[in-house]
Design a protein around this motif. Structure first.
Motif, PDB file in Angstrom:
ATOM      1  N   LEU A 292     -12.599  55.888  56.599  1.00 27.03           N
ATOM      2  CA  LEU A 292     -12.579  55.086  55.377  1.00 27.03           C
ATOM      3  C   LEU A 292     -11.387  54.123  55.349  1.00 27.03           C
ATOM      4  O   LEU A 292     -11.519  52.992  54.884  1.00 27.03           O
ATOM      5  N   ASN A 293     -10.235  54.562  55.873  1.00 28.27           N
ATOM      6  CA  ASN A 293      -9.112  53.625  55.998  1.00 28.27           C
ATOM      7  C   ASN A 293      -9.548  52.444  56.853  1.00 28.27           C
ATOM      8  O   ASN A 293      -9.264  51.282  56.528  1.00 28.27           O
TER       9      ASN A 293
ATOM     10  N   GLU B 282       5.331  59.201  56.036  1.00 26.45           N
ATOM     11  CA  GLU B 282       4.244  60.191  56.013  1.00 26.45           C
ATOM     12  C   GLU B 282       3.553  60.220  54.646  1.00 26.45           C
ATOM     13  O   GLU B 282       2.341  60.340  54.547  1.00 26.45           O
ATOM     14  N   TYR B 284       3.374  57.773  52.600  1.00 21.86           N
ATOM     15  CA  TYR B 284       2.577  56.554  52.514  1.00 21.86           C
ATOM     16  C   TYR B 284       1.209  56.753  53.192  1.00 21.86           C
ATOM     17  O   TYR B 284       0.166  56.387  52.639  1.00 21.86           O
ATOM     18  N   VAL B 285       1.236  57.332  54.374  1.00 15.02           N
ATOM     19  CA  VAL B 285      -0.014  57.604  55.107  1.00 15.02           C
ATOM     20  C   VAL B 285      -0.932  58.473  54.244  1.00 15.02           C
ATOM     21  O   VAL B 285      -2.132  58.206  54.118  1.00 15.02           O
ATOM     22  N   GLU B 288      -2.332  56.506  51.054  1.00 23.60           N
ATOM     23  CA  GLU B 288      -3.379  55.557  51.427  1.00 23.60           C
ATOM     24  C   GLU B 288      -4.653  56.288  51.839  1.00 23.60           C
ATOM     25  O   GLU B 288      -5.759  55.794  51.643  1.00 23.60           O
ATOM     26  N   SER B 289      -4.500  57.461  52.406  1.00 25.26           N
ATOM     27  CA  SER B 289      -5.665  58.195  52.897  1.00 25.26           C
ATOM     28  C   SER B 289      -6.435  58.843  51.762  1.00 25.26           C
ATOM     29  O   SER B 289      -7.658  58.764  51.717  1.00 25.26           O
ATOM     30  N   ARG B 291      -6.370  57.803  48.840  1.00 23.81           N
ATOM     31  CA  ARG B 291      -6.898  56.634  48.129  1.00 23.81           C
ATOM     32  C   ARG B 291      -8.275  56.241  48.714  1.00 23.81           C
ATOM     33  O   ARG B 291      -9.257  56.112  47.977  1.00 23.81           O
ATOM     34  N   SER B 292      -8.338  56.109  50.014  1.00 17.45           N
ATOM     35  CA  SER B 292      -9.628  55.765  50.652  1.00 17.45           C
ATOM     36  C   SER B 292     -10.680  56.817  50.330  1.00 17.45           C
ATOM     37  O   SER B 292     -11.832  56.495  50.044  1.00 17.45           O
ATOM     38  N   LEU B 293     -10.270  58.089  50.430  1.00 18.66           N
ATOM     39  CA  LEU B 293     -11.231  59.176  50.202  1.00 18.66           C
ATOM     40  C   LEU B 293     -11.769  59.150  48.778  1.00 18.66           C
ATOM     41  O   LEU B 293     -12.965  59.353  48.548  1.00 18.66           O
ATOM     42  N   TYR B 295     -11.800  56.550  46.631  1.00 23.76           N
ATOM     43  CA  TYR B 295     -12.609  55.348  46.391  1.00 23.76           C
ATOM     44  C   TYR B 295     -14.052  55.631  46.830  1.00 23.76           C
ATOM     45  O   TYR B 295     -15.004  55.307  46.133  1.00 23.76           O
ATOM     46  N   TYR B 296     -14.156  56.188  48.017  1.00 29.80           N
ATOM     47  CA  TYR B 296     -15.510  56.457  48.516  1.00 29.80           C
ATOM     48  C   TYR B 296     -16.213  57.500  47.649  1.00 29.80           C
ATOM     49  O   TYR B 296     -17.398  57.364  47.324  1.00 29.80           O
ATOM     50  N   ARG B 314     -13.320  66.440  49.660  1.00 25.51           N
ATOM     51  CA  ARG B 314     -12.344  65.960  50.647  1.00 25.51           C
ATOM     52  C   ARG B 314     -11.206  65.216  49.953  1.00 25.51           C
ATOM     53  O   ARG B 314     -10.033  65.409  50.271  1.00 25.51           O
ATOM     54  N   TYR B 318      -7.358  66.792  49.827  1.00 17.59           N
ATOM     55  CA  TYR B 318      -6.262  66.038  50.465  1.00 17.59           C
ATOM     56  C   TYR B 318      -5.184  65.742  49.425  1.00 17.59           C
ATOM     57  O   TYR B 318      -3.987  65.946  49.652  1.00 17.59           O
ATOM     58  N   GLU B 321      -2.971  68.669  48.319  1.00 16.13           N
ATOM     59  CA  GLU B 321      -1.915  69.031  49.266  1.00 16.13           C
ATOM     60  C   GLU B 321      -0.819  67.976  49.300  1.00 16.13           C
ATOM     61  O   GLU B 321       0.370  68.288  49.351  1.00 16.13           O
TER      62      GLU B 321
END
Lengths: 386, 375
Positions: A292-293, B282, B284-285, B288-289, B291-293, B295-296, B314, B318, B321
């Motif tokens: 997704l990223n 870390e 930040y990673v 952003e991750s 966030r993507s999950l 949104y979907y 999912r 995420y 944690e």
């Protein structure tokens, strides 16, 4: 948000699927004849170098078409499109952008046809993460550069006909990024010695390369003298969002799940172990986050915005997964985890043990995780450079 | 292919951000919650007038008729500013009525929720703290054309502010035999009280039902068929609090990064040390991750996609944690001042702990993801 393809994109996807149905039928064994025909046909389709401009022999595919092509190929576990890996990944793009007409004519068709391999002479014993500090030097003597020094961690150097080489042509510059020049070097030039290095899994994919008064014609310089750093960086930036990589990781986690279902230890199937279940779900979640990223980065590219440091996000995920999936598999296997070959109790011929030793190729190769963290911290979070 | 927001959605984000920066900076948030208020009524009224409360509610019933995807930009901003508001609770209650209620029920309750004059919430958990229907012990007994409800619902978001409760009650002995019933706070036998929560910007409390009599037309859908509906609402709740958490976690990261640039020790900003900058990278990673999950996941809920539940699990797992890690790291990197009431970073740490268990923690959602993945 919208995950639909346009009509044109759908037509392209259908074309790729039809091609796959015809040329890589499900279940057909991949005989040398089939593979030969495949190589010829994907080349005729211009799917080798698909992102390159048509005038140099590429396919001129749009960003979205590139993604569709990679995606469909990965789904079917199709063989690679073209065999000259580094030529297609960064040597070709650098030559297309910085090369002379002669260089383009001489090298690009061979890269597309996979006539021979290219290797990459960047890292040195004292210049790894700090690549720009490189010292391998080249002195201009008449119409030639005379190269002296050493490269290391050069993948497939022993099987390559050509090398893209970074050398220092000026040591007096104030910034270490200046004074670096890029040369295209024939590996059979006198004075080059290649010594393969055995890695921890027992194989030898990379080598040390020594240069002793190696003479390289000036016409083999790529870009201007002192411009080598820019040549290299721009070629690496042609890298695409990592959606296709995800298919490989999905396959791996599926294999790990099968392994967990098939492994009984202490009277219990490992797929029933709560700790293992959670870690598998965590890995799958991370892979989905990567996918997704990648879609978000792709959206940015489609809007015409360049990708920057955010691509380090998925590099860090991938590093975590390459190491983590190997660890997970070995823990599922327990005592048999470290067996490298032979009969029962070795599982799958020891492939999991070997897998658990091969991550450095991916994890260290493209910039170590700590370098990726520096990139994010400095370029995105704005923290001071160290 | 477009996995991003439209210009209109980004404009909405700017509007929300501007208004919250102006009317609800953290100093104002503190004033409201430390003064014992659950939220700022004037600000809520304004948010409702601007159409944010009814944004994802049907147009015919006073909403703007937009999708949940558009609501994400609002939630990221309410999360970023930690503004105390019953927005998420009200949206969940409205969706329950919209999706599982009759047209008459929609016409009866949605306009008040859409214009912000009434606040709704979903009351599900009980003393077992179980998310599945088997944990529901509160009962609904049929008495003529009425139901009599008794029991205690726990961890109800905005319990003391709510005018309407969508309540899960047991209507049969089978584990799945539950129903969703809409109960007004004025009904005789209804009482609420808020817990002393760690995160003052997110109120949770108790709803007591003591032989509360409601008409049969307060049941959403068929009697006894509420389990699937409740599951859908729990997914929705998990997705919405995760969307808010994206904004909050991002703010915690920004505050901490700024601090690391300013704070000088050993003659340099501490943000120059890799021991500081790498953990921030870390985080930040992670942000952003998830966030993507999320949104979907929210897109998938909007589309009624088959993988919506898995996508929610999912995202929430995420987040559950990663966000608490971001909160702890934020306080830790601030050193002594991070531990003070005065500094803002602790507010985000508390929010992260609130989010962690809300609508299912990491354990719950990873296990659901494992099952969906064939384990």
């Amino acid at each position: 948000m919208d995950f639909q393809l346009t009509e044109k994109e759908e037509a392209f996807r259908d074309e790729v699927r039809a091609f796959l149905d015809e040329n890589l039928p499900e279940g057909a064994s991949r005989t040398p004849e089939l593979m030969q025909a495949w190589t010829r046909k994907v080349r005729e389709k211009r799917w080798v170098g698909f992102s390159w401009p048509r005038e140099v022999g590429g396919g001129g595919g749009s960003i979205m078409e590139q993604v569709i092509l990679k995606d469909e190929m990965a789904r079917r576990k199709a063989p690679a499109l073209g065999s000259c890996f580094m030529g297609l990944a960064w040597v070709g793009p650098a030559i297309i952008q910085y090369g002379t007409e002669e260089q383009k004519q001489k090298y690009i068709p061979d890269i597309l046809d996979g006539k021979y391999q290219w290797c990459t002479g960047y890292s040195e014993p004292d210049s790894g993460s700090d690549l720009a500090s490189l010292k391998c030097r080249a002195e201009r003597v008449g119409d030639e550069y005379v190269v002296n020094g050493q490269k290391i961690w050069t993948s497939i150097a022993m099987w390559s006909k050509m090398m893209i080489l970074l050398v220092r042509t000026d040591a007096s510059v104030a910034s270490k990024h200046d004074g670096i020049t890029c040369l295209l070097v024939e590996m059979d030039t006198p004075g080059i010695e290649v010594r393969p290095i055995k890695n921890m899994s027992g194989g030898a994919m990379f080598a040390e390369v020594f240069f002793d008064d190696v003479r390289v014609p000036v016409e083999n310089r790529l870009g201007a003298e002192g411009e080598g750093w820019r040549v290299t960086i721009s070629a690496l930036a042609s890298e695409r969002s990592s959606i296709a990589e995800v298919h490989g990781l999905v396959r791996k986690i599926e294999e790990v799940k099968e392994l967990a279902k098939g492994t009984v230890r202490g009277g219990r199937r490992m797929s029933d172990d709560p700790g293992i279940r959670r870690r598998i779900a965590q890995a799958e979640t991370r892979i989905e986050a990567m996918r997704l990223n990648g879609m978000r980065f792709l959206t940015k590219q489609l809007r015409g915005e360049p990708l920057g440091a955010e691509t380090s996000i998925n590099k860090l995920h991938r590093a975590e997964l390459e190491v983590g999936l190997g660890e997970l598999a070995l823990e599922i296997l327990g005592s048999a985890g470290t067996l490298m070959g032979g009969e029962e109790p070795t599982v799958d011929g020891g492939s999991w043990a070997r897998f658990s030793l091969n991550w450095p190729e991916v994890v260290i190769g493209g910039g170590t995780p700590n370098i990726q963290r520096n990139i994010i911290a400095e370029r995105i979070l704005g923290l001071p450079k160290d | 292919m477009n996995f991003g927001f439209s210009e209109e959605q980004e404009q909405l984000r700017d509007e929300v951000r501007k208004l919250l920066d102006q009317h609800s900076p953290l100093s104002r948030v503190r004033e409201v919650v430390e003064g014992g208020q659950a939220f700022d009524r004037d600000l809520w009224k304004r948010m409702a007038e601007l159409g944010w409360v009814g944004l994802a509610m049907p147009e015919v019933h006073g909403g703007a008729g937009l999708d949940l995807e558009t609501l994400i930009v609002v939630l990221e901003e309410t999360g970023r500013s930690l503004v105390p508001s019953p927005l998420v609770s009200t949206v969940i209650a409205a969706r329950a009525i919209e999706r599982f209620g009759s047209e008459a029920q929609r016409a009866r309750w949605l306009p008040g929720l859409a214009d912000g004059s009434r606040i709704g919430t979903f009351a599900w958990l009980e003393r077992s703290d179980r998310l599945d229907p088997a944990g529901v012990e509160a009962t609904a007994k049929v008495d003529g054309d009425r139901l009599v409800l008794s029991g205690e619902k726990r961890f109800v978001t905005d319990a003391s502010s709510a005018d309407l409760f969508v309540v899960g009650v047991r209507t049969g002995s089978a584990p799945e035999a539950v129903s969703l019933v809409v109960v007004g706070k004025d009904a005789s036998g209804v009482s609420t009280d808020d817990y002393e929560g760690m995160d003052l910007t997110k109120r949770i409390g108790r709803l007591r039902l003591d032989e509360v009599r409601v008409e049969a037309d307060c049941v959403l859908g068929e009697l006894g068929a509420g389990a699937a509906a409740a599951g859908w609402l729990l997914d929705l709740g998990a997705a919405l609090v995760t969307a808010e958490a994206v904004g909050a976690a991002e703010a915690a990261l920004r505050i901490t990064s700024e601090f690391a640039k300013q704070r000088v020790q050993f003659d340099q900003p501490i943000g120059r040390f890799q021991g500081v900058k790498h953990p921030l990278a870390e985080i930040y990673v992670d942000v952003e991750s998830f966030r993507s999950l999320v949104y979907y996941a929210i897109w998938a809920i909007d589309q009624d996609a088959e993988d919506a539940s898995l996508a929610v699990s999912r995202a929430k797992a995420y987040c559950a944690e990663a966000f608490p890690r971001a909160g702890i790291l934020g306080v830790q990197l601030h050193g002594g001042v991070g531990y003070t009431w005065e500094y803002d970073v602790q507010l985000y740490l508390k929010r992260s702990k609130w989010v962690r268990s809300m609508f299912g923690d990491a354990d719950h959602h990873y296990e659901r993801a494992a099952r969906a993945g064939g384990l």
